[in-house]
Design a protein around this motif. Structure first.
Motif, mmCIF file in Angstrom:
data_model
loop_
_atom_site.group_PDB
_atom_site.id
_atom_site.type_symbol
_atom_site.label_atom_id
_atom_site.label_comp_id
_atom_site.label_asym_id
_atom_site.label_seq_id
_atom_site.Cartn_x
_atom_site.Cartn_y
_atom_site.Cartn_z
ATOM 1 N N PRO A 182 0.819 -1.213 0.000
ATOM 2 C CA PRO A 182 0.000 0.000 0.000
ATOM 3 C C PRO A 182 0.847 1.254 0.000
ATOM 4 O O PRO A 182 1.827 1.364 0.752
ATOM 5 N N ARG A 183 0.484 2.198 -0.825
ATOM 6 C CA ARG A 183 1.190 3.471 -0.914
ATOM 7 C C ARG A 183 0.483 4.464 0.007
ATOM 8 O O ARG A 183 -0.676 4.815 -0.224
ATOM 9 N N ILE A 184 1.186 4.899 1.039
ATOM 10 C CA ILE A 184 0.581 5.711 2.097
ATOM 11 C C ILE A 184 1.134 7.127 2.049
ATOM 12 O O ILE A 184 2.346 7.342 2.187
ATOM 13 N N LEU A 185 0.235 8.083 1.878
ATOM 14 C CA LEU A 185 0.610 9.484 1.900
ATOM 15 C C LEU A 185 0.707 9.949 3.351
ATOM 16 O O LEU A 185 -0.256 9.848 4.109
ATOM 17 N N ILE A 186 1.879 10.431 3.758
ATOM 18 C CA ILE A 186 2.121 10.896 5.132
ATOM 19 C C ILE A 186 2.184 12.417 5.105
ATOM 20 O O ILE A 186 3.051 12.992 4.438
ATOM 21 N N ILE A 187 1.261 13.059 5.836
ATOM 22 C CA ILE A 187 1.131 14.508 5.779
ATOM 23 C C ILE A 187 1.491 15.127 7.124
ATOM 24 O O ILE A 187 1.019 14.683 8.176
ATOM 25 N N GLY A 188 2.310 16.166 7.093
ATOM 26 C CA GLY A 188 2.651 16.882 8.312
ATOM 27 C C GLY A 188 3.578 18.045 8.011
ATOM 28 O O GLY A 188 4.048 18.212 6.875
ATOM 29 N N GLY B 80 5.014 -2.869 5.815
ATOM 30 C CA GLY B 80 4.823 -3.373 4.461
ATOM 31 C C GLY B 80 4.267 -2.362 3.496
ATOM 32 O O GLY B 80 3.868 -2.721 2.378
ATOM 33 N N GLY B 81 4.248 -1.086 3.894
ATOM 34 C CA GLY B 81 3.739 -0.052 3.022
ATOM 35 C C GLY B 81 4.850 0.736 2.359
ATOM 36 O O GLY B 81 6.030 0.618 2.707
ATOM 37 N N ALA B 82 4.460 1.557 1.388
ATOM 38 C CA ALA B 82 5.395 2.447 0.698
ATOM 39 C C ALA B 82 5.054 3.880 1.089
ATOM 40 O O ALA B 82 4.027 4.409 0.670
ATOM 41 N N PRO B 83 5.879 4.529 1.928
ATOM 42 C CA PRO B 83 5.562 5.872 2.392
ATOM 43 C C PRO B 83 5.829 6.933 1.321
ATOM 44 O O PRO B 83 6.811 6.853 0.581
ATOM 45 N N ILE B 84 4.936 7.908 1.254
ATOM 46 C CA ILE B 84 5.077 9.055 0.356
ATOM 47 C C ILE B 84 4.859 10.300 1.203
ATOM 48 O O ILE B 84 3.785 10.492 1.777
ATOM 49 N N TYR C 24 14.535 16.539 5.377
ATOM 50 C CA TYR C 24 14.478 15.409 4.444
ATOM 51 C C TYR C 24 13.830 15.921 3.159
ATOM 52 O O TYR C 24 13.231 17.013 3.133
ATOM 53 N N ALA C 25 13.931 15.146 2.104
ATOM 54 C CA ALA C 25 13.366 15.554 0.813
ATOM 55 C C ALA C 25 12.012 14.867 0.615
ATOM 56 O O ALA C 25 11.957 13.679 0.283
ATOM 57 N N PRO C 26 10.913 15.594 0.820
ATOM 58 C CA PRO C 26 9.606 14.972 0.632
ATOM 59 C C PRO C 26 9.291 14.754 -0.846
ATOM 60 O O PRO C 26 9.769 15.503 -1.712
ATOM 61 N N GLU C 27 8.506 13.744 -1.129
ATOM 62 C CA GLU C 27 8.090 13.515 -2.522
ATOM 63 C C GLU C 27 7.248 14.678 -3.042
ATOM 64 O O GLU C 27 7.273 14.993 -4.241
ATOM 65 N N HIS C 28 6.500 15.317 -2.135
ATOM 66 C CA HIS C 28 5.676 16.458 -2.518
ATOM 67 C C HIS C 28 5.953 17.570 -1.503
ATOM 68 O O HIS C 28 5.552 17.478 -0.335
ATOM 69 N N HIS D 96 -6.431 19.325 -2.609
ATOM 70 C CA HIS D 96 -6.427 19.168 -4.060
ATOM 71 C C HIS D 96 -5.348 18.183 -4.504
ATOM 72 O O HIS D 96 -5.593 17.325 -5.366
ATOM 73 N N LEU D 97 -4.176 18.303 -3.909
ATOM 74 C CA LEU D 97 -3.069 17.439 -4.307
ATOM 75 C C LEU D 97 -3.341 15.985 -3.940
ATOM 76 O O LEU D 97 -3.091 15.065 -4.740
ATOM 77 N N ALA D 98 -3.858 15.748 -2.735
ATOM 78 C CA ALA D 98 -4.171 14.367 -2.321
ATOM 79 C C ALA D 98 -5.230 13.757 -3.230
ATOM 80 O O ALA D 98 -5.127 12.580 -3.620
ATOM 81 N N LYS D 99 -6.224 14.541 -3.586
ATOM 82 C CA LYS D 99 -7.273 14.029 -4.480
ATOM 83 C C LYS D 99 -6.698 13.698 -5.853
ATOM 84 O O LYS D 99 -7.034 12.666 -6.453
ATOM 85 N N GLU D 100 -5.816 14.564 -6.366
ATOM 86 C CA GLU D 100 -5.181 14.295 -7.653
ATOM 87 C C GLU D 100 -4.339 13.021 -7.601
ATOM 88 O O GLU D 100 -4.358 12.203 -8.533
#
Length: 418
Positions: A3-9, A29-33, A45-49, A84-88
């Motif tokens: 599972p690809r998990i979006l981590i927001i903070g 077992g997830g893939a953090p984004i 750190y360098a965030p993906e977004h 908007h970004l999470a929905k996209e």
């Protein structure tokens, strides 16, 4: 599945916690984004977004957000961009779930993100105000999961690690095994309370299923009505049978057991056909573990359990509720019908029961006859809402709407599996 998990903070102030969460998502077992919603600083750190992508998704820039006025306006704009970004990202099939971390500021943003994503996408918020009455019902996504961020004010410690690790494991697990809603059959929503108070759904559910519909029943104890409203707003129903309006009455009486000011508005606004009845509008709920509100101290009282108790409103208050129902129905932009069961509106208002008040019921019935607007079909029956006659009337209206094409035809077994 990974599972690809979006981590927001806010990575500029909570980097240690967010990096720890990234590690735990991987271990589960997830893939953090990583999605950074910092404003003034940058994460180590360098965030993906990054924050610039978030600002761009809100059609602005970080500098404009900084110059917007104060921290409230800044985080409101970042919330818009993050939503908007999470929905996209979801619509591009790049994420499978979301977890966000925050105090009041981060929670405020996270609630908007969760609302932007459809039912079935795991949404987990780690918050210092989880379960707080600071969070209004209309800000809570239908399937939102929350956990209290204990020990989470400043920096990592063993207490907050326990919480963060559980949250990360939960969102990865939910993304891996969660089942998204099916739309093989048109969905009919029914609002109700526990079967001891309102029981029409016992007869309605099999009849509607026999006609080829999936039936979803919402328990109107605050968040149940909120879920109904949220899904209706997204046009998730073929029709709504909104027969338990107690949350509306609660809201008018300033009860905490509310689903928000827009109860009974979203189906009509979204163009969803609705059949409405005033189930349980005579009761006002409050926590059993609190004293009876002083203004209701002389009213009939019923303790449902150690969490929830009810009192009745008097005749004049019920007239106000009738007018409020009429005003909300007047906004409907789709077919609407109102059934007035003059014989009673919940199990305990019948003769011999503790909430039997015929004069107050009569006042409501009298006012409701005048309050139903011209754009709404009006059907009065002399029977109680828990009677077979009420179910028959609801089904007769529904069947007529199906015949007219107002409600889509139910799916036969062949059509459902085609």
């Amino acid at each position: 599945m990974q599972p690809r998990i979006l981590i927001i903070g806010t990575g500029d102030t909570k980097a240690d916690e967010l990096v720890f969460m990234r590690q735990k998502v991987r271990e589960a077992g997830g893939a953090p984004i990583m999605l950074d919603v910092s404003v003034l600083g940058d994460p180590p750190y360098a965030p993906e977004h990054d924050k610039h992508a978030v600002a761009a998704a809100a059609d602005t820039t970080i500098q404009a957000i900084i110059d917007s006025g104060d921290e409230n306006s800044a985080m409101t704009l970042m919330a818009r961009g993050a939503s908007h970004l999470a929905k996209e990202l979801y619509e591009r099939d790049e994420i499978d779930g979301v977890i966000a971390l925050g105090g009041t500021m981060g929670t405020d943003l996270a609630l908007d993100v969760a609302l932007a994503l459809p039912l079935g996408v795991p949404k987990f918020v780690v918050s210092t105000i989880a379960y707080s009455h600071l969070i209004p019902p209309e800000r809570i996504a239908t399937d939102l999961m929350m956990i209290l961020w204990a020990g989470g004010l400043y920096g990592l410690n063993s207490t907050c690690k326990a919480v963060l690790s559980q949250a990360c494991g939960a969102v990865v697990g939910a993304a891996r095994v969660g089942v998204r809603p099916s739309r093989e059959r048109p969905v009919v929503a029914i609002s109700s309370l526990g079967k001891s108070c309102l029981n029409y759904m016992v007869a309605l559910k099999p009849e509607l299923e026999r006609r080829g519909y999936e039936v979803v029943i919402f328990h109107t104890t605050g968040m149940g009505g909120r879920a109904l409203e949220a899904i209706a707003a997204q046009r998730g129903f073929a029709a709504v049978m909104d027969f338990s309006l107690q949350e509306l009455a609660n809201h008018l009486a300033d009860s905490v057991v509310t689903s928000g000011a827009d109860r009974l508005e979203n189906a009509g606004r979204a163009g969803v056909p609705q059949i409405v009845a005033p189930g349980a509008i005579d009761m006002v709920d409050f926590p059993t573990w609190q004293p009876v509100p002083e203004r209701f101290s002389d009213r009939p009282y019923h303790a449902h359990n150690r969490l929830l108790a009810s009192v009745t409103s008097d005749g004049e208050a019920r007239r106000g509720i009738a007018r409020a129902i009429g005003a909300k129905l007047e906004k409907a932009e789709a077919a609407a019908a109102f059934i007035l069961p003059a014989g009673g509106i919940q199990e305990w208002d019948q003769e011999g029961e503790p909430l039997h008040e015929p004069e107050a019921l009569s006042a409501f019935v009298d006012e409701m006859r005048r309050a139903v607007p011209a754009n709404v079909e009006f059907h009065e029956i002399p029977d109680h809402i828990n009677s077979p006659a009420f179910v028959e009337k609801a089904l007769s209206i529904f069947d007529e709407w199906v015949a007219q094409g107002v409600v889509p035809l139910g799916a036969t077994e062949e059509r459902a599996t085609a």
